[in-house]
Design a protein around this motif. Structure first.
Motif, short mmCIF file in Angstrom:
data_model
loop_
_atom_site.label_atom_id
_atom_site.label_comp_id
_atom_site.label_asym_id
_atom_site.label_seq_id
_atom_site.Cartn_x
_atom_site.Cartn_y
_atom_site.Cartn_z
N GLY A 98 -11.12 10.38 3.92
CA GLY A 98 -11.70 11.67 4.27
C GLY A 98 -10.72 12.82 4.16
O GLY A 98 -10.91 13.86 4.81
N HIS A 99 -9.70 12.65 3.36
CA HIS A 99 -8.69 13.68 3.17
C HIS A 99 -8.69 14.13 1.73
O HIS A 99 -7.76 13.86 0.97
CB HIS A 99 -7.30 13.18 3.59
CG HIS A 99 -7.25 12.70 5.00
ND1 HIS A 99 -7.28 13.58 6.06
CD2 HIS A 99 -7.25 11.46 5.53
CE1 HIS A 99 -7.25 12.88 7.19
NE2 HIS A 99 -7.25 11.61 6.89
N GLY A 100 -9.76 14.83 1.34
CA GLY A 100 -9.87 15.33 -0.01
C GLY A 100 -8.80 16.36 -0.30
O GLY A 100 -7.96 16.65 0.56
N GLU A 153 0.02 5.52 10.02
CA GLU A 153 -1.06 5.69 9.05
C GLU A 153 -0.49 5.91 7.64
O GLU A 153 -0.99 5.33 6.67
CB GLU A 153 -1.94 6.89 9.42
CG GLU A 153 -2.78 6.67 10.65
CD GLU A 153 -3.48 7.95 11.11
OE1 GLU A 153 -4.66 7.86 11.47
OE2 GLU A 153 -2.83 9.02 11.12
N GLU A 154 0.53 6.73 7.56
CA GLU A 154 1.14 6.99 6.26
C GLU A 154 1.81 5.73 5.70
O GLU A 154 1.72 5.46 4.51
CB GLU A 154 2.16 8.13 6.38
CG GLU A 154 1.50 9.46 6.66
CD GLU A 154 2.49 10.59 6.85
OE1 GLU A 154 3.72 10.35 6.84
OE2 GLU A 154 2.03 11.73 7.02
N ASN A 155 2.45 4.96 6.58
CA ASN A 155 3.07 3.71 6.13
C ASN A 155 2.02 2.76 5.56
O ASN A 155 2.23 2.18 4.49
CB ASN A 155 3.82 3.03 7.27
CG ASN A 155 5.11 3.72 7.64
OD1 ASN A 155 5.60 4.59 6.92
ND2 ASN A 155 5.67 3.34 8.78
N ARG A 156 0.92 2.59 6.27
CA ARG A 156 -0.14 1.69 5.78
C ARG A 156 -0.70 2.18 4.44
O ARG A 156 -0.94 1.39 3.53
CB ARG A 156 -1.25 1.55 6.82
CG ARG A 156 -0.88 0.66 8.00
CD ARG A 156 -2.07 0.33 8.88
NE ARG A 156 -2.69 1.51 9.47
CZ ARG A 156 -2.31 2.09 10.62
NH1 ARG A 156 -1.31 1.60 11.30
NH2 ARG A 156 -2.95 3.14 11.08
N ALA A 157 -0.91 3.48 4.33
CA ALA A 157 -1.45 4.04 3.09
C ALA A 157 -0.44 3.88 1.94
O ALA A 157 -0.84 3.59 0.80
CB ALA A 157 -1.80 5.51 3.28
N LEU A 189 -7.12 6.85 -2.39
CA LEU A 189 -6.79 6.47 -1.01
C LEU A 189 -7.06 7.61 -0.05
O LEU A 189 -7.63 7.40 1.04
CB LEU A 189 -5.32 6.03 -0.91
CG LEU A 189 -5.01 4.65 -1.44
CD1 LEU A 189 -3.51 4.48 -1.63
CD2 LEU A 189 -5.54 3.59 -0.49
N LEU A 190 -6.65 8.80 -0.40
CA LEU A 190 -6.86 9.93 0.51
C LEU A 190 -8.32 10.31 0.61
O LEU A 190 -8.81 10.64 1.69
CB LEU A 190 -5.99 11.11 0.08
CG LEU A 190 -4.48 10.87 0.21
CD1 LEU A 190 -3.70 12.09 -0.25
CD2 LEU A 190 -4.09 10.48 1.62
N LEU A 205 -1.01 1.95 -1.48
CA LEU A 205 -0.77 2.59 -2.78
C LEU A 205 0.08 1.69 -3.67
O LEU A 205 -0.26 1.44 -4.83
CB LEU A 205 -0.07 3.94 -2.58
CG LEU A 205 0.45 4.61 -3.85
CD1 LEU A 205 -0.69 5.01 -4.78
CD2 LEU A 205 1.31 5.82 -3.50
N LEU A 206 1.16 1.20 -3.12
CA LEU A 206 2.04 0.32 -3.87
C LEU A 206 1.30 -0.92 -4.37
O LEU A 206 1.39 -1.29 -5.54
CB LEU A 206 3.22 -0.07 -2.98
CG LEU A 206 4.43 -0.72 -3.61
CD1 LEU A 206 5.08 0.19 -4.62
CD2 LEU A 206 5.42 -1.07 -2.51
N ASP A 207 0.51 -1.53 -3.49
CA ASP A 207 -0.26 -2.72 -3.86
C ASP A 207 -1.26 -2.41 -4.97
O ASP A 207 -1.41 -3.20 -5.91
CB ASP A 207 -1.00 -3.28 -2.65
CG ASP A 207 -0.07 -3.92 -1.63
OD1 ASP A 207 1.11 -4.21 -1.95
OD2 ASP A 207 -0.53 -4.12 -0.47
N ARG A 208 -1.93 -1.28 -4.87
CA ARG A 208 -2.94 -0.91 -5.87
C ARG A 208 -2.31 -0.67 -7.24
O ARG A 208 -2.85 -1.11 -8.26
CB ARG A 208 -3.70 0.34 -5.43
CG ARG A 208 -4.69 0.11 -4.33
CD ARG A 208 -5.29 1.44 -3.93
NE ARG A 208 -6.38 1.28 -3.00
CZ ARG A 208 -7.53 1.97 -3.07
NH1 ARG A 208 -7.72 2.87 -4.02
NH2 ARG A 208 -8.47 1.76 -2.19
N VAL A 209 -1.20 0.04 -7.26
CA VAL A 209 -0.55 0.32 -8.54
C VAL A 209 -0.03 -0.97 -9.16
O VAL A 209 -0.24 -1.23 -10.35
CB VAL A 209 0.58 1.37 -8.37
CG1 VAL A 209 1.41 1.50 -9.65
CG2 VAL A 209 -0.01 2.73 -7.99
#
Length: 116
Positions: free
Chosen positions: A109-111, A45-49, A104-105, A53-57
């Motif tokens: 659902g990870h506020g 999950e962390e790898n996908r996120a 992303l977080l 993140l990298l793609d978005r930036v």
């Protein structure tokens, strides 16, 4: 070179303070690495996120970061090499990483209260 090393040290410190970011490799010369993490997440999950993140930036068109995989963990990397890179570009990088990490977080659902 000394200026780029200093920017990397400052950048690593600032990005490492973003909720949801784990600094994985402190600056070696002018490169440092990090990934997203949150309480209860798996490495997958962390790898996908972190990939997202990298793609978005990068899609914003102001900051170029790279990624790599080490022992099954995907890491985003900042490498400050260009003679044109100054503090204002680092500020943009930190701001965009912070904004996209929060988005992303939150979408997962990870506020802020769930980040660890």
């Amino acid at each position: 070179i000394a200026e780029k090393r200093q920017l990397a040290l400052v950048g690593a410190e600032r990005i490492g303070q973003i909720p949801g970011i784990t600094l994985a490799a402190a600056p070696e010369l002018s490169l440092f690495a990090f990934h997203l993490s949150w309480r209860g997440s798996s490495t997958d999950e962390e790898n996908r996120a972190t990939v997202e993140l990298l793609d978005r930036v990068r899609a914003r068109g102001k900051v170029m970061m790279t990624g790599c995989t080490v022992d099954g963990r995907f890491l985003a990397r900042v490498c400050i090499l260009s003679f044109r890179t100054r503090a204002d570009q680092l500020d943009t990088c930190v701001a965009q990483v912070a904004e996209e990490t929060a988005a992303l977080l939150d979408a997962r659902g990870h506020g802020p209260e769930a980040r660890g």
